[in-house]
Design a protein around this motif. Structure first.
Motif, PDB file in Angstrom:
ATOM      1  N   PRO A   1       3.735   5.464  -5.240  1.00  0.00           N
ATOM      2  CA  PRO A   1       3.203   4.102  -5.412  1.00  0.00           C
ATOM      3  C   PRO A   1       1.740   4.058  -4.985  1.00  0.00           C
ATOM      4  O   PRO A   1       1.354   4.680  -3.992  1.00  0.00           O
ATOM      5  CB  PRO A   1       4.085   3.263  -4.491  1.00  0.00           C
ATOM      6  N   GLN A   2       0.924   3.338  -5.748  1.00  0.00           N
ATOM      7  CA  GLN A   2      -0.513   3.334  -5.483  1.00  0.00           C
ATOM      8  C   GLN A   2      -1.090   1.923  -5.574  1.00  0.00           C
ATOM      9  O   GLN A   2      -0.689   1.133  -6.438  1.00  0.00           O
ATOM     10  CB  GLN A   2      -1.260   4.220  -6.498  1.00  0.00           C
ATOM     11  N   LEU A   3      -2.039   1.636  -4.700  1.00  0.00           N
ATOM     12  CA  LEU A   3      -2.802   0.386  -4.736  1.00  0.00           C
ATOM     13  C   LEU A   3      -4.288   0.705  -4.710  1.00  0.00           C
ATOM     14  O   LEU A   3      -4.738   1.532  -3.909  1.00  0.00           O
ATOM     15  CB  LEU A   3      -2.475  -0.487  -3.517  1.00  0.00           C
ATOM     16  N   GLU A   4      -5.032   0.052  -5.604  1.00  0.00           N
ATOM     17  CA  GLU A   4      -6.497   0.122  -5.558  1.00  0.00           C
ATOM     18  C   GLU A   4      -7.017  -1.302  -5.570  1.00  0.00           C
ATOM     19  O   GLU A   4      -6.865  -2.014  -6.567  1.00  0.00           O
ATOM     20  CB  GLU A   4      -7.051   0.926  -6.734  1.00  0.00           C
ATOM     21  N   ILE A   5      -7.626  -1.711  -4.444  1.00  0.00           N
ATOM     22  CA  ILE A   5      -7.992  -3.111  -4.254  1.00  0.00           C
ATOM     23  C   ILE A   5      -9.494  -3.228  -4.013  1.00  0.00           C
ATOM     24  O   ILE A   5     -10.040  -2.600  -3.098  1.00  0.00           O
ATOM     25  CB  ILE A   5      -7.215  -3.710  -3.059  1.00  0.00           C
ATOM     26  N   TRP A   6     -10.136  -4.047  -4.834  1.00  0.00           N
ATOM     27  CA  TRP A   6     -11.564  -4.321  -4.649  1.00  0.00           C
ATOM     28  C   TRP A   6     -11.813  -5.763  -4.180  1.00  0.00           C
ATOM     29  O   TRP A   6     -12.936  -6.116  -3.849  1.00  0.00           O
ATOM     30  CB  TRP A   6     -12.321  -4.095  -5.956  1.00  0.00           C
ATOM     31  N   ALA A   7     -10.759  -6.587  -4.128  1.00  0.00           N
ATOM     32  CA  ALA A   7     -10.883  -7.961  -3.641  1.00  0.00           C
ATOM     33  C   ALA A   7     -10.476  -8.005  -2.171  1.00  0.00           C
ATOM     34  O   ALA A   7      -9.786  -7.115  -1.674  1.00  0.00           O
ATOM     35  CB  ALA A   7      -9.998  -8.894  -4.472  1.00  0.00           C
ATOM     36  N   ASP A   8     -10.905  -9.062  -1.463  1.00  0.00           N
ATOM     37  CA  ASP A   8     -10.645  -9.108  -0.019  1.00  0.00           C
ATOM     38  C   ASP A   8      -9.701 -10.215   0.406  1.00  0.00           C
ATOM     39  O   ASP A   8      -9.348 -10.313   1.585  1.00  0.00           O
ATOM     40  CB  ASP A   8     -11.956  -9.223   0.762  1.00  0.00           C
ATOM     41  N   ASP A   9      -9.246 -11.057  -0.528  1.00  0.00           N
ATOM     42  CA  ASP A   9      -8.336 -12.146  -0.176  1.00  0.00           C
ATOM     43  C   ASP A   9      -7.082 -12.015  -1.039  1.00  0.00           C
ATOM     44  O   ASP A   9      -6.892 -12.726  -2.025  1.00  0.00           O
ATOM     45  CB  ASP A   9      -9.022 -13.499  -0.396  1.00  0.00           C
ATOM     46  N   VAL A  10      -6.223 -11.083  -0.662  1.00  0.00           N
ATOM     47  CA  VAL A  10      -5.045 -10.769  -1.474  1.00  0.00           C
ATOM     48  C   VAL A  10      -3.840 -10.522  -0.575  1.00  0.00           C
ATOM     49  O   VAL A  10      -3.979 -10.259   0.620  1.00  0.00           O
ATOM     50  CB  VAL A  10      -5.284  -9.518  -2.362  1.00  0.00           C
ATOM     51  N   LYS A  11      -2.649 -10.572  -1.177  1.00  0.00           N
ATOM     52  CA  LYS A  11      -1.411 -10.165  -0.525  1.00  0.00           C
ATOM     53  C   LYS A  11      -0.786  -9.069  -1.386  1.00  0.00           C
ATOM     54  O   LYS A  11      -0.245  -9.358  -2.451  1.00  0.00           O
ATOM     55  CB  LYS A  11      -0.456 -11.339  -0.367  1.00  0.00           C
ATOM     56  N   CYS A  12      -0.864  -7.851  -0.931  1.00  0.00           N
ATOM     57  CA  CYS A  12      -0.362  -6.721  -1.708  1.00  0.00           C
ATOM     58  C   CYS A  12       0.461  -5.795  -0.813  1.00  0.00           C
ATOM     59  O   CYS A  12       0.094  -5.552   0.338  1.00  0.00           O
ATOM     60  CB  CYS A  12      -1.514  -5.915  -2.323  1.00  0.00           C
ATOM     61  N   SER A  13       1.554  -5.287  -1.364  1.00  0.00           N
ATOM     62  CA  SER A  13       2.371  -4.338  -0.610  1.00  0.00           C
ATOM     63  C   SER A  13       2.990  -3.337  -1.566  1.00  0.00           C
ATOM     64  O   SER A  13       3.233  -3.635  -2.732  1.00  0.00           O
ATOM     65  CB  SER A  13       3.473  -5.062   0.171  1.00  0.00           C
ATOM     66  N   HIS A  14       3.222  -2.137  -1.070  1.00  0.00           N
ATOM     67  CA  HIS A  14       3.904  -1.127  -1.862  1.00  0.00           C
ATOM     68  C   HIS A  14       4.647  -0.188  -0.925  1.00  0.00           C
ATOM     69  O   HIS A  14       4.352  -0.103   0.264  1.00  0.00           O
ATOM     70  CB  HIS A  14       2.922  -0.361  -2.760  1.00  0.00           C
ATOM     71  N   GLY A  15       5.659   0.487  -1.476  1.00  0.00           N
ATOM     72  CA  GLY A  15       6.415   1.406  -0.651  1.00  0.00           C
ATOM     73  C   GLY A  15       7.454   2.142  -1.459  1.00  0.00           C
ATOM     74  O   GLY A  15       7.704   1.832  -2.628  1.00  0.00           O
ATOM     75  N   CYS A  16       8.048   3.145  -0.830  1.00  0.00           N
ATOM     76  CA  CYS A  16       9.093   3.919  -1.493  1.00  0.00           C
ATOM     77  C   CYS A  16      10.049   4.463  -0.441  1.00  0.00           C
ATOM     78  O   CYS A  16       9.675   4.684   0.714  1.00  0.00           O
ATOM     79  CB  CYS A  16       8.507   5.050  -2.327  1.00  0.00           C
ATOM     80  N   THR A  17      11.299   4.670  -0.850  1.00  0.00           N
ATOM     81  CA  THR A  17      12.298   5.291   0.011  1.00  0.00           C
ATOM     82  C   THR A  17      13.107   6.287  -0.817  1.00  0.00           C
ATOM     83  O   THR A  17      13.358   6.066  -1.998  1.00  0.00           O
ATOM     84  CB  THR A  17      13.263   4.259   0.624  1.00  0.00           C
ATOM     85  N   THR A  18      13.500   7.373  -0.197  1.00  0.00           N
ATOM     86  CA  THR A  18      14.376   8.356  -0.832  1.00  0.00           C
ATOM     87  C   THR A  18      15.373   8.834   0.219  1.00  0.00           C
ATOM     88  O   THR A  18      14.984   9.236   1.318  1.00  0.00           O
ATOM     89  CB  THR A  18      13.576   9.555  -1.366  1.00  0.00           C
ATOM     90  N   GLY A  19      16.655   8.754  -0.111  1.00  0.00           N
ATOM     91  CA  GLY A  19      17.665   9.169   0.863  1.00  0.00           C
ATOM     92  C   GLY A  19      19.005   9.377   0.199  1.00  0.00           C
ATOM     93  O   GLY A  19      19.108   9.511  -1.024  1.00  0.00           O
ATOM     94  N   GLN A  20      20.035   9.385   1.001  1.00  0.00           N
ATOM     95  CA  GLN A  20      21.392   9.563   0.525  1.00  0.00           C
ATOM     96  C   GLN A  20      22.208   8.304   0.821  1.00  0.00           C
ATOM     97  O   GLN A  20      21.697   7.348   1.416  1.00  0.00           O
ATOM     98  CB  GLN A  20      22.014  10.789   1.195  1.00  0.00           C
TER      99      GLN A  20
END
Length: 425
Positions: free
Chosen positions: A350-369
């Motif tokens: 997962p990737q985020l590229e942010i050039w603005a300064d007033d944002v709400k952004c989140s990303h993440g990943c999980t891998t398991g059993q």
């Protein structure tokens, strides 16, 4: 410089395009692009986990375009899921079959792209975005142009049924162009079916324009044969206050690559992307997503989940771009995976590229059993091991299937998934 493999494939494709054919400007620019760029090499970053070109070289012996199969209404009806109510568009190895389709034209118009010749073609899915877009530009014979006029709501879903089969050639190029004008609404269902187990390569491009204050739902099921090689490029332009929602369920194939891009072009618009890949055997599915926030006060939601067994492989690469003008952006991205075998592999980025300064952004990943405590809890209450496992896996996958907008299509997919989970894949 292109490799020998690239040149062999491209030369074969180019030799089949008749001179003076429609869309000559698009074909010429795409040919020039591929002559310089070529098809993706193993070392190319965007395709480093998914060697489509090598797979084509090893699996496809005849790069001729597949001819239409001998279809009748009984064959078509046998592949339409139960309880479907709506319009049916049938595609025979990528070619639209009007006589086998059921079209009411209630709330929309339908034509071949060559008849309508809308200026949108190739403007949403740009040639330079992906080499397989360029390849489709060169090779597709014709496609369907579907338009929902202003202020129209298409009450029943439109099913795009793709019936594919290697037939005097192993290459299929499909093209769809959809324009939904302002204040309109429509739901699409897409189902791709293999008519036998023979190997073929399907390369599809779908372009969608979502007008102001419109709502578009696009639900797709991929459940073709274990020998299918597939590339899907879906590109959308989403305008002010519009909502576009994609749900993609991938269950089978040899190697599948899905490129999905949402271009959020104005304030107030919303893009939603939900995906499920339930894989076994040696199936390889690669989901590449791209969300481009260009204006303020827009939002995007993305959730992809994978369950992988045997020697299957999953790839997730999700990119969110937030441009400098896109203040007050709200963007969410998550990828979760469960591995049921030591030989199953997932690559997630997962990737985020942010050039603005007033944002709400989140990303993440999980891998398991699977959660052993939850499994023990269910078994302690009388459930067998496979039943308990199936229940936990269904709870994990259900969050994606809940977003399928058509109830009958949702039930159809849920039944397939439940059967798969209940049979230990």
């Amino acid at each position: 410089m292109t490799t020998t493999t690239n040149n062999n494939i491209l030369d074969s494709i180019l030799s089949q395009v008749p001179s003076g054919s429609s869309f000559s400007d698009l074909r010429e620019s795409s040919s020039n692009f591929l002559e310089k760029k070529g098809l993706p090499a193993i070392k190319e970053e965007e395709y480093k986990f998914t060697s489509i070109t090598k797979k084509l070289e090893n699996s496809i012996s005849d790069f001729s375009f597949a001819k239409k199969s001998d279809l009748n209404s009984e064959t078509v009806e046998s592949h339409v899921f139960d309880a479907f109510e709506g319009d049916l568009l049938v595609f025979n190895n990528g070619s639209f079959e009007k006589d086998l389709s059921k079209i009411s034209n209630h709330g929309y118009t339908l034509s071949l792209i060559s008849d309508a010749k809308p200026e949108l073609l190739g403007k949403i899915a740009k040639t330079e975005k992906d080499p397989f877009v360029a390849l489709n530009n060169i090779a597709f014979e014709d496609g369907v142009y579907l338009k929902v006029p202003k202020n129209q709501k298409v009450e029943k879903p439109i099913l795009l049924l793709f019936l594919n089969q290697s037939n005097e050639g192993q290459v299929i190029h499909s093209r769809i162009l959809i324009e939904v004008e302002d204040n309109a609404a429509v739901t699409f269902l897409e189902d791709s079916v293999s008519l036998d187990d023979k190997t073929y390569f399907s390369n599809m491009v779908t372009e969608i324009k979502v007008g102001q204050n419109s709502q578009v739902h696009y639900n797709r099921l991929q459940n073709e044969s274990k020998n299918t090689i597939t590339v899907n490029n879906t590109e959308t332009d989403i305008h002010r206050d519009a909502v576009f929602t994609s749900v993609l369920v991938s269950l089978s194939g040899d190697m599948v690559r899905n490129n999905l891009s949402l271009n959020l072009l104005d304030s107030g618009c919303e893009g939603n992307m939900y995906g499920l890949y339930l894989l076994n055997g040696k199936t390889h599915v690669d989901n590449h997503t791209n969300v481009d926030h260009t204006k303020p006060h827009a939002q995007s939601n993305e959730l992809y989940k994978g369950v992988l067994a045997d020697s299957s492989r999953g790839v997730f690469n999700g990119k969110i771009f937030v441009r400098q003008d896109a203040q007050k952006t709200n963007a969410f991205q998550q990828n979760n995976n469960i591995l049921l075998s030591e030989d199953a592999i997932v690559n997630t980025k997962p990737q985020l590229e942010i050039w603005a300064d007033d944002v709400k952004c989140s990303h993440g990943c999980t891998t398991g059993q699977l959660d052993e405590e939850a499994l023990f809890y269910l078994r302690a209450r009388g459930l067998g091991k496979e039943q308990a496992r199936g229940m936990l896996l269904y709870a994990f996958t259900g969050e994606v299937m809940d977003h399928i907008s058509d109830e009958a299509f949702q039930n159809h997919i849920v039944n397939i998934v439940q059967n798969r989970l209940g049979s230990n894949f």
